[in-house]
Design a protein around this motif. Structure first.
Motif, short mmCIF file in Angstrom:
data_model
loop_
_atom_site.label_atom_id
_atom_site.label_comp_id
_atom_site.label_asym_id
_atom_site.label_seq_id
_atom_site.Cartn_x
_atom_site.Cartn_y
_atom_site.Cartn_z
N VAL A 5 38.30 75.62 -3.25
CA VAL A 5 37.05 76.88 -3.81
C VAL A 5 35.76 76.42 -4.41
O VAL A 5 35.14 76.82 -2.98
N TYR A 6 35.63 76.17 -5.42
CA TYR A 6 34.50 76.15 -5.59
C TYR A 6 33.47 74.96 -5.11
O TYR A 6 32.49 74.82 -4.77
N ARG A 7 34.25 73.52 -5.34
CA ARG A 7 33.56 72.55 -4.79
C ARG A 7 33.42 72.46 -3.95
O ARG A 7 32.78 70.94 -3.31
N GLY A 8 34.69 72.87 -2.91
CA GLY A 8 34.88 73.00 -1.61
C GLY A 8 34.22 73.17 -0.73
O GLY A 8 32.92 72.72 -0.13
N LEU A 9 35.12 74.90 -1.01
CA LEU A 9 34.45 75.33 0.33
C LEU A 9 32.58 75.91 -0.46
O LEU A 9 31.87 76.18 0.99
N ILE A 10 33.02 76.95 -2.00
CA ILE A 10 31.95 77.57 -2.16
C ILE A 10 30.65 76.18 -1.74
O ILE A 10 29.17 76.93 -1.82
N LEU A 11 30.34 75.80 -3.10
CA LEU A 11 29.13 74.58 -2.42
C LEU A 11 28.50 73.99 -1.54
O LEU A 11 27.97 73.93 -0.99
N HIS A 12 29.91 74.26 -0.33
CA HIS A 12 29.55 73.34 0.86
C HIS A 12 28.63 74.13 1.60
O HIS A 12 27.64 73.57 2.35
N ILE A 13 29.30 75.57 1.49
CA ILE A 13 28.76 76.94 2.51
C ILE A 13 26.81 77.06 1.55
O ILE A 13 26.35 77.19 2.51
N VAL A 59 29.78 83.47 -0.44
CA VAL A 59 30.69 83.18 -1.25
C VAL A 59 31.26 84.60 -2.11
O VAL A 59 32.14 84.03 -2.78
N VAL A 60 30.92 85.23 -2.26
CA VAL A 60 30.53 85.94 -2.44
C VAL A 60 32.21 86.80 -2.12
O VAL A 60 33.14 87.54 -2.86
N ILE A 61 32.16 86.96 -0.48
CA ILE A 61 33.35 87.12 -0.74
C ILE A 61 34.88 86.42 -0.91
O ILE A 61 35.74 87.40 -1.06
N ILE A 62 33.91 85.12 -0.81
CA ILE A 62 35.72 84.07 -0.80
C ILE A 62 35.19 83.71 -2.47
O ILE A 62 37.23 84.36 -2.81
N GLU A 88 26.79 80.64 7.80
CA GLU A 88 25.30 79.67 7.38
C GLU A 88 24.24 80.70 7.75
O GLU A 88 23.69 80.93 7.43
N ASN A 89 24.93 81.88 8.69
CA ASN A 89 24.06 83.69 8.75
C ASN A 89 23.57 84.11 7.38
O ASN A 89 22.74 84.71 6.36
N ARG A 90 25.19 84.31 6.33
CA ARG A 90 24.71 84.41 5.57
C ARG A 90 25.91 84.02 3.78
O ARG A 90 27.11 84.22 3.55
N PRO A 91 25.00 82.83 3.88
CA PRO A 91 25.62 82.07 2.48
C PRO A 91 26.02 82.50 1.60
O PRO A 91 27.28 82.60 0.69
#
Length: 262
Positions: free
Chosen positions: A133-141, A24-27, A17-20
């Motif tokens: 990863v893309y439509r779950g984690l990254i998009l949600h973040i 996502v770049v790290i992921i 939340e602090n660094r969205p």
């Protein structure tokens, strides 16, 4: 609230939340690094062309399953019964069926039952990992702090960028450009679909069938007219979804207002 209380409050906010953007770049970098290392190992060992994905994605899929189960966050990332999708919501998947039909029109090669079963496992795993990863984690973040426009754009660009590794495979420039645009439009359409229907299951199913048809298709074929038809279908699909989301007032929500999409 004094400084110590402020620091303590900030400390309790998840890093995502602090660094969205950084999150996502790290992921993305971790996924690309896993693919690069797996590819290097497969090349040295002269393994099959599917080996890099298997080596990278099997542990990634296991980590995702463990983490989502441990944190009880399957629903948060869109894993819901498909019965939750409204009846009228199913019509937004129709263009994807047209895409699958176009891929089938390119024809198929001869293959054994053993090959088919292997590719069923292989493509199902890839569909699960990439969609999660893309439509779950990254998009949600991204949706927790950014607008839907930004979230869809960034997640789609990252999804497309991962396919730039195909530049190293010796394919033509036309093939590579088409594949990158294809991945970008596919990423955008699938991201918009999860915003629309809030369910990742149909996206994994589509990704799985799409890749399976491609792997069982003609070997070494060049870009065909059907590929350009698919690009046109995906582009129109994105426009249709954006218009629908605007009508639902789900497209211009301020940052932080999209938290309830899952």
């Amino acid at each position: 609230m004094n400084k110590n209380q402020i620091k303590e409050s900030i400390g309790r906010i998840p890093f995502t939340e602090n660094r969205p953007i950084l999150s996502v770049v790290i992921i993305e970098l971790l996924l690309v690094a896993a693919m690069f290392i797996a590819g290097a190992y497969a090349t040295i060992q002269e393994l099959d062309y599917t080996a890099p994905v298997l080596i990278a994605f099997i542990p990634v899929s296991l980590v995702l399953i463990v983490c989502l189960t441990w944190k009880k966050s399957w629903k948060r990332y869109g894993f819901r019964p498909i019965s939750h999708i409204p009846v009228q919501g199913w019509m937004y998947y129709l263009p994807l069926l047209l895409v699958l039909a176009c891929i089938a029109f390119n024809g198929f090669r001869a293959f054994t039952l053993r090959e088919a079963l292997f590719f069923v496992f292989f493509t199902l795993m890839v569909g699960f990992v990439e969609e999660t990863v893309y439509r779950g984690l990254i998009l949600h973040i991204l949706l927790r702090k950014k607008s839907a426009v930004t979230a869809v754009a960034i997640s789609s660009l990252l999804f497309s960028v991962t396919h730039v590794l195909n530049l190293l495979s010796g394919q033509s420039i036309e093939n590579t450009v088409v594949q990158l645009v294809y991945a970008l439009l596919t990423g955008a359409a699938l991201s918009l679909l999860i915003l629309k229907n809030k369910n990742i299951i149909p996206l994994i199913a589509y990704h799985f069938i799409h890749n399976l048809l491609q792997f069982l298709g003609q070997d070494g074929r060049s870009v065909s007219v059907w590929d350009y038809v698919i690009l046109g279908v995906l582009l129109l699909h994105c426009v249709w979804l954006i218009v629908s989301l605007k009508r639902d007032a789900a497209w211009k929500q301020p940052a932080g207002a999209s938290k309830s999409w899952v």
